[in-house]
Design a protein around this motif. Structure first.
Motif, PDB file in Angstrom:
ATOM      1  N   PRO A   1      32.287  20.246 -11.771  1.00 55.59           N
ATOM      2  CA  PRO A   1      32.471  19.378 -12.944  1.00 55.59           C
ATOM      3  C   PRO A   1      33.813  18.656 -12.939  1.00 55.59           C
ATOM      4  CG  PRO A   1      31.546  21.502 -13.602  1.00 55.59           C
ATOM      5  CD  PRO A   1      31.914  21.628 -12.151  1.00 55.59           C
ATOM      6  N   ILE A   2      34.891  19.383 -12.575  1.00 56.95           N
ATOM      7  CA  ILE A   2      36.212  18.756 -12.556  1.00 56.95           C
ATOM      8  C   ILE A   2      36.264  17.681 -11.479  1.00 56.95           C
ATOM      9  CG2 ILE A   2      38.677  19.151 -12.143  1.00 56.95           C
ATOM     10  CD1 ILE A   2      38.346  21.921 -13.308  1.00 56.95           C
ATOM     11  N   GLY A   3      35.638  17.948 -10.334  1.00 58.29           N
ATOM     12  CA  GLY A   3      35.611  16.958  -9.267  1.00 58.29           C
ATOM     13  C   GLY A   3      34.878  15.694  -9.673  1.00 58.29           C
ATOM     14  N   CYS A   4      33.763  15.840 -10.377  1.00 58.06           N
ATOM     15  CA  CYS A   4      33.027  14.670 -10.881  1.00 58.06           C
ATOM     16  C   CYS A   4      33.909  13.826 -11.788  1.00 58.06           C
ATOM     17  CB  CYS A   4      31.780  15.117 -11.642  1.00 58.06           C
ATOM     18  SG  CYS A   4      30.449  15.741 -10.615  1.00 58.06           S
ATOM     19  N   ARG A   5      34.647  14.504 -12.667  1.00 55.68           N
ATOM     20  CA  ARG A   5      35.522  13.784 -13.598  1.00 55.68           C
ATOM     21  C   ARG A   5      36.663  13.088 -12.861  1.00 55.68           C
ATOM     22  NH1 ARG A   5      39.667  17.282 -16.771  1.00 55.68           N
ATOM     23  NH2 ARG A   5      40.519  17.142 -14.662  1.00 55.68           N
ATOM     24  N   ASP A   6      37.353  13.832 -11.989  1.00 54.65           N
ATOM     25  CA  ASP A   6      38.502  13.269 -11.283  1.00 54.65           C
ATOM     26  C   ASP A   6      38.090  12.083 -10.408  1.00 54.65           C
ATOM     27  OD1 ASP A   6      39.817  15.310 -12.502  1.00 54.65           O
ATOM     28  OD2 ASP A   6      40.210  16.469 -10.680  1.00 54.65           O
ATOM     29  N   TYR A   7      36.946  12.205  -9.736  1.00 55.91           N
ATOM     30  CA  TYR A   7      36.466  11.118  -8.879  1.00 55.91           C
ATOM     31  C   TYR A   7      36.197   9.863  -9.699  1.00 55.91           C
ATOM     32  CZ  TYR A   7      33.569   8.562  -5.530  1.00 55.91           C
ATOM     33  OH  TYR A   7      33.055   7.596  -4.692  1.00 55.91           O
ATOM     34  N   ALA A   8      35.537  10.028 -10.841  1.00 57.73           N
ATOM     35  CA  ALA A   8      35.208   8.864 -11.671  1.00 57.73           C
ATOM     36  C   ALA A   8      36.464   8.192 -12.211  1.00 57.73           C
ATOM     37  CB  ALA A   8      34.291   9.294 -12.824  1.00 57.73           C
ATOM     38  N   MET A   9      37.444   8.981 -12.658  1.00 54.00           N
ATOM     39  CA  MET A   9      38.667   8.399 -13.211  1.00 54.00           C
ATOM     40  C   MET A   9      39.455   7.653 -12.137  1.00 54.00           C
ATOM     41  SD  MET A   9      40.137  11.078 -16.082  1.00 54.00           S
ATOM     42  CE  MET A   9      40.469  12.390 -14.910  1.00 54.00           C
ATOM     43  N   ILE A  10      39.625   8.269 -10.982  1.00 54.49           N
ATOM     44  CA  ILE A  10      40.414   7.635  -9.929  1.00 54.49           C
ATOM     45  C   ILE A  10      39.687   6.409  -9.378  1.00 54.49           C
ATOM     46  CG2 ILE A  10      41.369   7.974  -7.611  1.00 54.49           C
ATOM     47  CD1 ILE A  10      41.971  10.857  -8.399  1.00 54.49           C
ATOM     48  N   LEU A  11      38.363   6.468  -9.302  1.00 51.60           N
ATOM     49  CA  LEU A  11      37.606   5.300  -8.850  1.00 51.60           C
ATOM     50  C   LEU A  11      37.780   4.128  -9.821  1.00 51.60           C
ATOM     51  CD1 LEU A  11      35.683   4.332  -6.617  1.00 51.60           C
ATOM     52  CD2 LEU A  11      33.768   5.002  -8.101  1.00 51.60           C
ATOM     53  N   MET A  12      37.837   4.409 -11.112  1.00 54.48           N
ATOM     54  CA  MET A  12      38.072   3.350 -12.095  1.00 54.48           C
ATOM     55  C   MET A  12      39.442   2.719 -11.891  1.00 54.48           C
ATOM     56  SD  MET A  12      36.474   4.704 -15.696  1.00 54.48           S
ATOM     57  CE  MET A  12      36.654   3.090 -16.433  1.00 54.48           C
TER      58      MET A  12
ATOM     59  N   ASP B   1      50.883  11.287   1.261  1.00 50.84           N
ATOM     60  CA  ASP B   1      52.249  10.999   0.828  1.00 50.84           C
ATOM     61  C   ASP B   1      52.255   9.608   0.199  1.00 50.84           C
ATOM     62  OD1 ASP B   1      54.944  11.020   0.399  1.00 50.84           O
ATOM     63  OD2 ASP B   1      55.493  10.562   2.473  1.00 50.84           O
ATOM     64  N   ALA B   2      51.892   9.537  -1.060  1.00 55.17           N
ATOM     65  CA  ALA B   2      51.749   8.251  -1.757  1.00 55.17           C
ATOM     66  C   ALA B   2      53.108   7.734  -2.213  1.00 55.17           C
ATOM     67  CB  ALA B   2      50.809   8.421  -2.948  1.00 55.17           C
ATOM     68  N   PRO B   3      53.216   6.419  -2.493  1.00 55.20           N
ATOM     69  CA  PRO B   3      54.480   5.841  -2.958  1.00 55.20           C
ATOM     70  C   PRO B   3      54.986   6.493  -4.238  1.00 55.20           C
ATOM     71  CG  PRO B   3      52.922   4.108  -2.380  1.00 55.20           C
ATOM     72  CD  PRO B   3      52.167   5.389  -2.336  1.00 55.20           C
ATOM     73  N   THR B   4      54.069   6.774  -5.161  1.00 56.91           N
ATOM     74  CA  THR B   4      54.421   7.462  -6.393  1.00 56.91           C
ATOM     75  C   THR B   4      53.327   8.489  -6.667  1.00 56.91           C
ATOM     76  OG1 THR B   4      53.202   6.000  -7.895  1.00 56.91           O
ATOM     77  CG2 THR B   4      55.429   5.308  -7.273  1.00 56.91           C
ATOM     78  N   LYS B   5      53.494   9.232  -7.722  1.00 57.87           N
ATOM     79  CA  LYS B   5      52.494  10.241  -8.079  1.00 57.87           C
ATOM     80  C   LYS B   5      51.667   9.828  -9.286  1.00 57.87           C
ATOM     81  CE  LYS B   5      53.918  12.995  -4.848  1.00 57.87           C
ATOM     82  NZ  LYS B   5      53.100  13.193  -3.638  1.00 57.87           N
ATOM     83  N   GLY B   6      51.902   8.607  -9.809  1.00 62.41           N
ATOM     84  CA  GLY B   6      51.227   8.186 -11.022  1.00 62.41           C
ATOM     85  C   GLY B   6      50.046   7.262 -10.781  1.00 62.41           C
ATOM     86  N   ALA B   7      49.513   6.734 -11.884  1.00 66.43           N
ATOM     87  CA  ALA B   7      48.298   5.923 -11.829  1.00 66.43           C
ATOM     88  C   ALA B   7      48.567   4.466 -11.481  1.00 66.43           C
ATOM     89  CB  ALA B   7      47.584   5.996 -13.188  1.00 66.43           C
TER      90      ALA B   7
ATOM     91  N   GLY C   1      47.485  11.702 -23.521  1.00 67.19           N
ATOM     92  CA  GLY C   1      48.201  10.493 -23.143  1.00 67.19           C
ATOM     93  C   GLY C   1      48.143  10.283 -21.647  1.00 67.19           C
ATOM     94  N   ALA C   2      49.012   9.391 -21.161  1.00 70.93           N
ATOM     95  CA  ALA C   2      48.996   9.068 -19.736  1.00 70.93           C
ATOM     96  C   ALA C   2      49.402  10.250 -18.872  1.00 70.93           C
ATOM     97  CB  ALA C   2      49.922   7.881 -19.482  1.00 70.93           C
ATOM     98  N   SER C   3      50.168  11.184 -19.419  1.00 73.36           N
ATOM     99  CA  SER C   3      50.660  12.303 -18.611  1.00 73.36           C
ATOM    100  C   SER C   3      49.520  13.183 -18.109  1.00 73.36           C
ATOM    101  CB  SER C   3      51.646  13.148 -19.424  1.00 73.36           C
ATOM    102  OG  SER C   3      51.021  13.666 -20.584  1.00 73.36           O
ATOM    103  N   GLY C   4      48.437  13.310 -18.895  1.00 74.67           N
ATOM    104  CA  GLY C   4      47.313  14.135 -18.473  1.00 74.67           C
ATOM    105  C   GLY C   4      46.647  13.581 -17.232  1.00 74.67           C
ATOM    106  N   LEU C   5      46.423  12.272 -17.209  1.00 75.48           N
ATOM    107  CA  LEU C   5      45.809  11.642 -16.043  1.00 75.48           C
ATOM    108  C   LEU C   5      46.761  11.666 -14.854  1.00 75.48           C
ATOM    109  CD1 LEU C   5      43.528  10.180 -14.700  1.00 75.48           C
ATOM    110  CD2 LEU C   5      44.226   8.069 -15.847  1.00 75.48           C
ATOM    111  N   ALA C   6      48.062  11.534 -15.117  1.00 75.18           N
ATOM    112  CA  ALA C   6      49.047  11.601 -14.033  1.00 75.18           C
ATOM    113  C   ALA C   6      49.014  12.963 -13.349  1.00 75.18           C
ATOM    114  CB  ALA C   6      50.443  11.311 -14.571  1.00 75.18           C
ATOM    115  N   CYS C   7      48.817  14.028 -14.119  1.00 75.36           N
ATOM    116  CA  CYS C   7      48.714  15.373 -13.536  1.00 75.36           C
ATOM    117  C   CYS C   7      47.488  15.490 -12.636  1.00 75.36           C
ATOM    118  CB  CYS C   7      48.654  16.424 -14.646  1.00 75.36           C
ATOM    119  SG  CYS C   7      50.200  16.631 -15.561  1.00 75.36           S
ATOM    120  N   VAL C   8      46.379  14.892 -13.062  1.00 79.19           N
ATOM    121  CA  VAL C   8      45.165  14.907 -12.247  1.00 79.19           C
ATOM    122  C   VAL C   8      45.420  14.205 -10.913  1.00 79.19           C
ATOM    123  CG1 VAL C   8      42.810  14.003 -12.066  1.00 79.19           C
ATOM    124  CG2 VAL C   8      43.579  15.065 -14.198  1.00 79.19           C
TER     125      VAL C   8
END
Length: 365
Positions: free
Chosen positions: A243-254, A349-355, A331-338
């Motif tokens: 379930p968490i993977g389904c959610r994370d995939y959909a959010m990041i794909l958006m 190794d991404a440029p930043t850790k945020g969205a 807020g935005a911090s929750g999605l940033a943690c994901v």
């Protein structure tokens, strides 16, 4: 279990605290004073919340002072949007408690300080005229309170006396102890407040132009856009069988396909998706809703999450937290943690850790 106040409305649960036994009588008193149903309900909810706060802070009726409503409203403002009648509701509650002899007559009414009066006017402007979201107001409020205390201390506040040197001195003294992100929030909030003061007629000169710009040279040479290959790797690394993977995939794909801001993803509601037209409505920073096409792969990912992963919940947000309390992201911090967790798991190794790197990546393409 609901707690019935009268024939017209009930609280979602029984009130707690020293004022609890007076809640029904307070509602009757308000009706007798001529308040309508909506106003009465709002004031009763405020009274119940204040009573619970008194209980948490171990304050009984005899210990209530005029300072307590102010402290309660300050704490409450961090969790939900302040309303124009909040102060009046608590003032009416204290008047009622005095009238029935529950608290002494000499309990001093809360009188907002000159700083608080200006702060409340500014918050109303942000909420009503600018339609800014709650998190933005929460970020701006302490900055402006600090600035007004810096310039006027606890005395009278005369915005007409503000000068450019007051603004620059404040920024210079405060930025030395802030990181780049907080410093930029501070200067943005200050420009916003000074623009409001000019709009309101309290100042005539454009002091917002006197707010210094916070430099960010240490990151100027680092690319902030995530590459297309890294996005592909990141999405492939997410386990969509959970379930968490389904959610994370959909959010990041958006984020990757539509270039949305983190707030636009986290505040998306079920009613914002038009499955027939293939569109979604997103809320921008100004509170306006914009319609965007819903790509087929994004729609499939969201539908997959709604069918397999989303908990049963009355919350209308599309994406919900996976830990109690089950609700939308604060807020935005929750999605940033994901995003941070997914990047680390994928070894990217991404440029930043945020969205925002996804938005930059789409713009770069």
């Amino acid at each position: 279990m609901k707690y019935r106040i009268n024939d017209d409305f009930a609280l979602s649960r029984p009130p707690e605290g020293p004022v609890a036994s007076y809640i029904v009588s307070f509602a009757e008193w308000l009706v007798g004073q001529g308040y309508g149903l909506v106003s009465t309900r709002n004031q009763v909810v405020m009274a119940a919340g204040f009573s619970g706060w008194l209980r948490q802070n171990k304050i009984d009726l005899g210990g209530i002072s005029g300072e307590h409503p102010r402290r309660y409203l300050q704490g409450r403002g961090q969790a939900c949007r302040p309303q124009r009648g909040d102060n009046a509701a608590l003032r009416h509650l204290l008047d009622f408690l005095r009238s029935v002899g529950a608290i002494p007559e000499d309990v001093e009414e809360y009188q907002p300080s000159p700083v608080e009066i200006h702060l409340q006017a500014y918050e109303s402007y942000l909420r009503d005229a600018r339609a800014l979201d709650r998190q933005t107001i929460v970020n701006y409020r302490p900055v402006i309170r600090d600035f007004l205390h810096f310039r006027f201390s606890d005395g009278a506040v005369s915005l007409a006396e503000l000068r450019a040197v007051d603004v620059t001195n404040f920024v210079q003294k405060r930025t030395s102890r802030l990181n780049i992100r907080r410093a930029k929030i501070m200067t943005t909030a200050l420009r916003s407040f000074l623009s409001f003061a000019r709009y309101h007629g309290d100042i005539t000169s454009d002091l917002a132009a006197a707010v210094p710009i916070v430099a960010n040279w240490n990151l100027s040479s680092i690319p902030r856009a995530i590459s297309r290959d890294d996005v592909t790797r990141l999405l492939a690394s997410i386990d969509r069988r959970t379930p968490i993977g389904c959610r994370d995939y959909a959010m990041i794909l958006m984020l990757a396909r539509l270039g949305l801001r983190s707030s636009e993803v986290s505040t998306l509601e079920l009613d914002d998706i038009d499955w027939v037209a293939g569109q979604i409505r997103v809320r921008g920073n100004s509170g306006q809703r914009n319609e965007l096409p819903l790509p087929a792969d994004v729609g499939e990912a969201i539908a997959d999450y709604l069918r397999k992963g989303r908990p049963r919940n009355a919350c209308r947000r599309v994406f919900l937290r996976d830990k109690a309390p089950i609700r939308g992201f604060d807020g935005a911090s929750g999605l940033a943690c994901v995003i941070r967790r997914c990047l680390e798991r994928a070894g990217i190794d991404a440029p930043t850790k945020g969205a925002h790197q996804f938005r930059h990546g789409l713009a770069t393409e």
